[in-house]
Scaffold this active site. Structure first.
Site, PDB file in Angstrom:
ATOM      1  N   GLY A  89       0.459  -1.303   0.094  1.00 27.56           N
ATOM      2  CA  GLY A  89      -0.064   0.210   0.439  1.00 27.56           C
ATOM      3  C   GLY A  89       0.787   1.083   0.001  1.00 27.56           C
ATOM      4  O   GLY A  89       1.567   1.363   0.827  1.00 27.56           O
ATOM      5  N   PHE A 113      -0.571   6.979   2.719  1.00 27.33           N
ATOM      6  CA  PHE A 113       0.325   7.520   3.757  1.00 27.33           C
ATOM      7  C   PHE A 113       0.073   6.785   4.489  1.00 27.33           C
ATOM      8  O   PHE A 113       1.757   7.516   4.634  1.00 27.33           O
ATOM      9  CB  PHE A 113      -1.256   8.788   4.494  1.00 27.33           C
ATOM     10  N   ASP A 122      -6.506   2.333   8.381  1.00 25.86           N
ATOM     11  CA  ASP A 122      -7.562   1.736   7.632  1.00 25.86           C
ATOM     12  C   ASP A 122      -8.459   1.120   7.668  1.00 25.86           C
ATOM     13  O   ASP A 122      -9.456   0.087   8.091  1.00 25.86           O
ATOM     14  CB  ASP A 122      -8.224   1.972   6.249  1.00 25.86           C
ATOM     15  N   GLU A 179     -18.904  17.663   2.066  1.00 28.33           N
ATOM     16  CA  GLU A 179     -18.239  18.600   1.008  1.00 28.33           C
ATOM     17  C   GLU A 179     -19.050  18.766  -0.245  1.00 28.33           C
ATOM     18  O   GLU A 179     -19.134  19.162  -1.562  1.00 28.33           O
ATOM     19  CB  GLU A 179     -17.086  18.023   0.409  1.00 28.33           C
TER      20      GLU A 179
END
Length: 431
Positions: free
Chosen positions: A19, A22, A305, A177
């Site tokens: 991955g 972040f 996550d 948003e």
């Protein structure tokens, strides 16, 4: 079996990171100079700044402004080998790839993020895409813009109304948003159409709970609701979507015709728990110990996550970018200490940096500890914060310029309709 000793001895401790989000990227960066050999695996060739993904979906930013090729980022890291591949499993100290390759590891870091959760109704994904990737963003952008184009050509009043109805499911930051900017976009497009009034579009934000932005202070939730209502967004609380089709949704037993549906209601972890043969939590996240390792496997770390860890004052760490980056830095410290024969750092603790959400032009909400900000000041703070965390001066300058242009001229920078391969998206324009 595949090994990659191009730069460094095959005897060097091999860290495999799955991955390039972040958490994974922070792990790799923090291991610079640690004397280990690193292989970074991702199914996409780019790192994505997900907090601004919704702005790609709503025509404000270009995909290249919030995504960077991983190989560019790792060009000068000769201790890092980058592999483009899809992981299918983990077995006997090896990471298995879909092409049949196996990459052995001494230490494994799983940072594969999350995916959309349709609460057991995965068939809805075809009709209501979520927002987790550049492909999702460009698909949503295409559907939003095509909705106006189809409405311009539609003579039937009911079908025209369906084209001009936008349903966003989920009242978290992403849903808020998206709703705010779609409402502003509908206003901006009004002078460009002749047969329809785009400002009369119906933008519906659906939240099954009692209020928007459940993680925020109730006063900020109320402000967000009021701000969206002023922009023409219709809010729905206490009713869940029970069906999703290609012509609309079923909400509280009532069918709502709408041609554009966006899913922002839930997330599920990647299949890492299945790879490890473990039982995940309700969202599929892997339970980890206080040092972010899997019980019984000190050589395997799970972060971001993908993991669930009660390291935030006894509460689970939230699935946000700062949390993933903190975990990536921590894991790198543990690996460094082990490799150097030193005592590892104490248990991981999460430091919350606050919650931010923008509602539209000159409107946002921020909470940090006891500090509460709303309105234009919060909007400026939100913008500066996001620009700061972008990678590279070029991206910062491009995003700042596009925001300035949109703010001054009221025009979006990337209002382009691109088409997927025929057959993969029903919303293409017939030739």
């Amino acid at each position: 079996m595949t090994d990659h000793p191009k730069n460094g001895s095959t005897a060097a401790h091999h860290v495999v990171v799955i991955g390039a989000g972040f958490g994974g990227l922070q792990t790799v960066r923090s291991l610079k100079g640690a004397g280990v050999r690193i292989t970074l695996i991702d199914q996409r060739n780019h790192h994505l700044f997900q907090p601004l993904l919704y702005q790609v979906a709503t025509t404000i930013l270009s995909p290249s402004e919030i995504a960077w090729p991983v190989r560019d980022l790792m060009e000068h890291r000769h201790d890092v080998t980058t592999l483009l591949g899809t992981v299918t499993g983990i077995r006997d100290g090896q990471v298995l790839l879909s092409e049949g390759e196996a990459v052995p590891y001494d230490t494994l870091v799983i940072a594969t993020g999350s995916r959309h959760s349709y609460f057991g109704n995965d068939q809805w994904s075809e009709f209501a895409p979520g927002l987790k990737s550049l492909e999702d963003a460009t698909l949503i952008r295409r559907r939003i813009l095509l909705a106006f184009e189809h409405a311009e050509r539609e003579a039937d009043r009911a079908r025209r109304a369906a084209h001009l109805t936008f349903a966003i499911v989920g009242g978290g930051p992403t849903g808020v948003e998206l709703a705010g900017i779609i409402a502003e976009l509908a206003q901006k497009l009004r002078p460009q159409f002749r047969n329809i009034d785009t400002s009369a579009s119906r933008i519906l934000l659906i939240e099954a709970g009692e209020r928007l932005l459940a993680a925020f202070d109730p006063s900020l939730s109320d402000y967000a609701a009021t701000s969206l209502t002023r922009r023409g967004v219709e809010l729905s609380f206490g009713k869940a979507v029970t069906d999703c089709r290609d012509d609309g949704i079923l909400l509280g037993g009532e069918f709502l015709p709408c041609q554009t549906r966006i899913w922002a209601a839930g997330v599920a972890a990647s299949p890492a728990a299945d790879w490890l043969g473990l039982k995940g939590d309700r969202a599929g996240r892997v339970p980890v110990q206080n040092d972010l390792t899997v019980e019984g496997h000190p050589e395997i770390f799970v972060i971001g996550d993908t993991a669930t860890v009660p390291a935030w004052e006894g509460k689970p760490v939230p699935g946000v970018a700062p949390a993933a980056k903190q975990q990536g830095s921590y894991v790198a410290k543990v690996i460094r200490a082990r490799h150097a024969g030193q005592t590892p750092p104490p248990d991981f603790t999460y430091r919350h940096l606050g919650d931010l959400a923008t509602i539209g032009k000159r409107s946002a909400v921020i909470q940090f500890g006891k500090l509460r900000l709303r309105g234009q000041l919060a909007w400026w703070f939100w913008g500066i914060t996001h620009i700061y965390f972008l990678i590279g001066a070029r991206s910062r300058a491009a995003v700042a310029w596009n925001w300035f242009w949109s703010h001054v001229r009221g025009r979006s920078a990337v209002r382009l309709i691109t088409h997927s391969a025929r057959g993969t998206d029903k919303d293409h324009i017939s030739e």
